[in-house]
Design a protein around this motif. Structure first.
Motif, PDB file in Angstrom:
ATOM      1  N   GLN A   1     -61.917  59.030  34.991  1.00 52.97           N
ATOM      2  CA  GLN A   1     -61.208  59.213  36.246  1.00 52.97           C
ATOM      3  C   GLN A   1     -62.167  59.725  37.311  1.00 52.97           C
ATOM      4  OE1 GLN A   1     -57.925  62.009  36.164  1.00 52.97           O
ATOM      5  NE2 GLN A   1     -56.884  60.936  37.833  1.00 52.97           N
ATOM      6  N   LEU A   2     -62.101  59.109  38.486  1.00 50.37           N
ATOM      7  CA  LEU A   2     -62.896  59.526  39.635  1.00 50.37           C
ATOM      8  C   LEU A   2     -61.928  59.799  40.776  1.00 50.37           C
ATOM      9  CD1 LEU A   2     -65.671  56.781  39.451  1.00 50.37           C
ATOM     10  CD2 LEU A   2     -65.824  59.121  38.593  1.00 50.37           C
ATOM     11  N   VAL A   3     -62.031  60.971  41.372  1.00 44.57           N
ATOM     12  CA  VAL A   3     -61.124  61.346  42.451  1.00 44.57           C
ATOM     13  C   VAL A   3     -61.925  61.767  43.662  1.00 44.57           C
ATOM     14  CG1 VAL A   3     -59.242  62.852  43.161  1.00 44.57           C
ATOM     15  CG2 VAL A   3     -59.374  62.074  40.780  1.00 44.57           C
ATOM     16  N   GLU A   4     -61.767  60.993  44.734  1.00 38.46           N
ATOM     17  CA  GLU A   4     -62.491  61.288  45.976  1.00 38.46           C
ATOM     18  C   GLU A   4     -61.646  62.170  46.887  1.00 38.46           C
ATOM     19  OE1 GLU A   4     -63.250  56.754  45.190  1.00 38.46           O
ATOM     20  OE2 GLU A   4     -61.571  58.160  45.066  1.00 38.46           O
TER      21      GLU A   4
ATOM     22  N   GLY B   1     -72.398  56.238  42.515  1.00 39.54           N
ATOM     23  CA  GLY B   1     -72.617  55.558  43.788  1.00 39.54           C
ATOM     24  C   GLY B   1     -71.457  55.770  44.740  1.00 39.54           C
ATOM     25  N   TRP B   2     -71.767  55.656  46.010  1.00 35.54           N
ATOM     26  CA  TRP B   2     -70.752  55.632  47.059  1.00 35.54           C
ATOM     27  C   TRP B   2     -70.772  54.266  47.724  1.00 35.54           C
ATOM     28  CZ3 TRP B   2     -66.962  59.006  47.963  1.00 35.54           C
ATOM     29  CH2 TRP B   2     -67.096  60.319  47.479  1.00 35.54           C
ATOM     30  N   PHE B   3     -69.605  53.700  47.881  1.00 35.25           N
ATOM     31  CA  PHE B   3     -69.437  52.393  48.518  1.00 35.25           C
ATOM     32  C   PHE B   3     -68.415  52.522  49.632  1.00 35.25           C
ATOM     33  CE2 PHE B   3     -71.678  49.556  45.577  1.00 35.25           C
ATOM     34  CZ  PHE B   3     -71.900  50.429  44.533  1.00 35.25           C
ATOM     35  N   ARG B   4     -68.405  51.560  50.514  1.00 36.67           N
ATOM     36  CA  ARG B   4     -67.385  51.553  51.565  1.00 36.67           C
ATOM     37  C   ARG B   4     -66.950  50.124  51.837  1.00 36.67           C
ATOM     38  NH1 ARG B   4     -71.070  53.437  56.786  1.00 36.67           N
ATOM     39  NH2 ARG B   4     -72.284  51.499  57.008  1.00 36.67           N
ATOM     40  N   GLN B   5     -65.722  50.033  52.329  1.00 33.95           N
ATOM     41  CA  GLN B   5     -65.180  48.722  52.673  1.00 33.95           C
ATOM     42  C   GLN B   5     -64.307  48.855  53.908  1.00 33.95           C
ATOM     43  OE1 GLN B   5     -63.107  46.688  49.484  1.00 33.95           O
ATOM     44  NE2 GLN B   5     -63.484  44.717  50.459  1.00 33.95           N
ATOM     45  N   ALA B   6     -64.690  48.127  54.937  1.00 36.61           N
ATOM     46  CA  ALA B   6     -63.912  48.084  56.163  1.00 36.61           C
ATOM     47  C   ALA B   6     -62.978  46.873  56.109  1.00 36.61           C
ATOM     48  CB  ALA B   6     -64.836  47.993  57.366  1.00 36.61           C
TER      49      ALA B   6
ATOM     50  N   SER C   1     -73.982  62.512  62.006  1.00 38.77           N
ATOM     51  CA  SER C   1     -74.118  61.587  63.134  1.00 38.77           C
ATOM     52  C   SER C   1     -73.266  60.338  62.928  1.00 38.77           C
ATOM     53  CB  SER C   1     -75.584  61.194  63.320  1.00 38.77           C
ATOM     54  OG  SER C   1     -76.385  62.327  63.522  1.00 38.77           O
ATOM     55  N   LEU C   2     -72.015  60.543  62.606  1.00 41.93           N
ATOM     56  CA  LEU C   2     -71.132  59.416  62.309  1.00 41.93           C
ATOM     57  C   LEU C   2     -70.925  58.523  63.521  1.00 41.93           C
ATOM     58  CD1 LEU C   2     -68.676  61.295  59.992  1.00 41.93           C
ATOM     59  CD2 LEU C   2     -69.823  59.164  59.407  1.00 41.93           C
ATOM     60  N   LYS C   3     -70.803  57.231  63.224  1.00 41.21           N
ATOM     61  CA  LYS C   3     -70.612  56.218  64.253  1.00 41.21           C
ATOM     62  C   LYS C   3     -69.303  55.478  63.998  1.00 41.21           C
ATOM     63  CE  LYS C   3     -75.604  55.325  64.281  1.00 41.21           C
ATOM     64  NZ  LYS C   3     -76.658  54.283  64.103  1.00 41.21           N
ATOM     65  N   PRO C   4     -68.734  54.854  65.014  1.00 43.91           N
ATOM     66  CA  PRO C   4     -67.503  54.078  64.798  1.00 43.91           C
ATOM     67  C   PRO C   4     -67.652  53.016  63.711  1.00 43.91           C
ATOM     68  CG  PRO C   4     -67.843  54.423  67.132  1.00 43.91           C
ATOM     69  CD  PRO C   4     -69.081  54.936  66.447  1.00 43.91           C
ATOM     70  N   GLU C   5     -68.838  52.445  63.584  1.00 45.08           N
ATOM     71  CA  GLU C   5     -69.047  51.417  62.558  1.00 45.08           C
ATOM     72  C   GLU C   5     -69.085  51.975  61.143  1.00 45.08           C
ATOM     73  OE1 GLU C   5     -70.887  51.967  65.337  1.00 45.08           O
ATOM     74  OE2 GLU C   5     -73.027  51.545  64.951  1.00 45.08           O
ATOM     75  N   ASP C   6     -69.062  53.297  60.994  1.00 46.71           N
ATOM     76  CA  ASP C   6     -68.943  53.905  59.666  1.00 46.71           C
ATOM     77  C   ASP C   6     -67.495  53.956  59.195  1.00 46.71           C
ATOM     78  OD1 ASP C   6     -71.444  56.234  60.729  1.00 46.71           O
ATOM     79  OD2 ASP C   6     -71.737  54.508  59.397  1.00 46.71           O
ATOM     80  N   THR C   7     -66.577  53.595  60.049  1.00 40.84           N
ATOM     81  CA  THR C   7     -65.158  53.610  59.683  1.00 40.84           C
ATOM     82  C   THR C   7     -64.902  52.659  58.530  1.00 40.84           C
ATOM     83  OG1 THR C   7     -64.433  54.208  61.910  1.00 40.84           O
ATOM     84  CG2 THR C   7     -62.829  53.087  60.496  1.00 40.84           C
ATOM     85  N   ALA C   8     -64.326  53.185  57.444  1.00 42.98           N
ATOM     86  CA  ALA C   8     -64.072  52.379  56.250  1.00 42.98           C
ATOM     87  C   ALA C   8     -63.362  53.235  55.210  1.00 42.98           C
ATOM     88  CB  ALA C   8     -65.378  51.860  55.661  1.00 42.98           C
ATOM     89  N   MET C   9     -62.906  52.578  54.161  1.00 39.74           N
ATOM     90  CA  MET C   9     -62.472  53.286  52.958  1.00 39.74           C
ATOM     91  C   MET C   9     -63.720  53.511  52.124  1.00 39.74           C
ATOM     92  SD  MET C   9     -59.770  54.511  51.453  1.00 39.74           S
ATOM     93  CE  MET C   9     -58.292  53.584  51.888  1.00 39.74           C
ATOM     94  N   TYR C  10     -63.921  54.745  51.702  1.00 45.90           N
ATOM     95  CA  TYR C  10     -65.097  55.092  50.915  1.00 45.90           C
ATOM     96  C   TYR C  10     -64.691  55.314  49.454  1.00 45.90           C
ATOM     97  CZ  TYR C  10     -68.086  55.487  54.991  1.00 45.90           C
ATOM     98  OH  TYR C  10     -68.828  55.199  56.108  1.00 45.90           O
ATOM     99  N   TYR C  11     -65.457  54.687  48.558  1.00 45.73           N
ATOM    100  CA  TYR C  11     -65.168  54.731  47.139  1.00 45.73           C
ATOM    101  C   TYR C  11     -66.335  55.347  46.367  1.00 45.73           C
ATOM    102  CZ  TYR C  11     -61.605  51.264  48.312  1.00 45.73           C
ATOM    103  OH  TYR C  11     -60.537  50.595  48.865  1.00 45.73           O
ATOM    104  N   CYS C  12     -65.988  56.097  45.362  1.00 45.18           N
ATOM    105  CA  CYS C  12     -66.947  56.635  44.405  1.00 45.18           C
ATOM    106  C   CYS C  12     -66.945  55.727  43.187  1.00 45.18           C
ATOM    107  CB  CYS C  12     -66.508  58.053  44.053  1.00 45.18           C
ATOM    108  SG  CYS C  12     -67.412  58.844  42.749  1.00 45.18           S
ATOM    109  N   ALA C  13     -68.116  55.537  42.575  1.00 43.07           N
ATOM    110  CA  ALA C  13     -68.212  54.680  41.395  1.00 43.07           C
ATOM    111  C   ALA C  13     -69.197  55.275  40.401  1.00 43.07           C
ATOM    112  CB  ALA C  13     -68.654  53.276  41.803  1.00 43.07           C
ATOM    113  N   ALA C  14     -68.993  54.909  39.119  1.00 40.23           N
ATOM    114  CA  ALA C  14     -69.841  55.430  38.051  1.00 40.23           C
ATOM    115  C   ALA C  14     -70.326  54.303  37.149  1.00 40.23           C
ATOM    116  CB  ALA C  14     -69.075  56.465  37.234  1.00 40.23           C
TER     117      ALA C  14
END
Length: 123
Positions: free
Chosen positions: A2-5, A34-39, A84-97
């Motif tokens: 189980q991974l909980v962000e 790892g950290w991933f993101r998906q817009a 230094s977050l930018k608007p293009e960083d907007t996404a769902m962020y996922y943790c993975a193992a």
């Protein structure tokens, strides 16, 4: 497994957030994380990864110098510090193992276990 962000939210451009991912159900110390993101409408993108010992930390060019990944093996937790977050960083962020750690990479297929995600909105 189980991974909980946690730690996502709404911030303004230039601000910071720290994401956390708590792992359970496996030998965390053997895992690459790892950290991933998906817009919306885009493919899942690898943001940063960290080896089992923490000494190898590749990251995407788009976040170099702004994001950093770290892990606390005593707490079974991996972090993503985002500055230094930018608007293009907007996404769902996922943790993975990836257990056991094979390749410390940024490709989604390298990871077997995934969290449910935490939303980051920069606006």
């Amino acid at each position: 497994v189980q991974l909980v962000e946690s730690g996502g939210g709404l911030v303004q451009p230039g601000e910071s957030l720290r994401l956390s991912c708590v792992a359970s159900g496996y030998t965390y110390r053997r895992a690459c994380m790892g950290w991933f993101r998906q817009a919306p409408g885009k493919e899942r993108e690898g943001v940063a990864a960290i080896s089992a010992g923490g000494g190898i930390t590749p990251s995407a060019d788009s976040v170099k110098g702004r994001f950093s990944i770290s892990r606390d093996n005593a707490r079974n937790t991996v972090y993503l510090q985002m500055n230094s977050l930018k608007p293009e960083d907007t996404a769902m962020y996922y943790c993975a193992a990836d257990v056991p750690c094979a390749v410390v990479g940024l490709a989604a297929y390298e990871y077997e276990y995934w969290g449910q995600g935490t939303q980051v909105t920069v606006s």
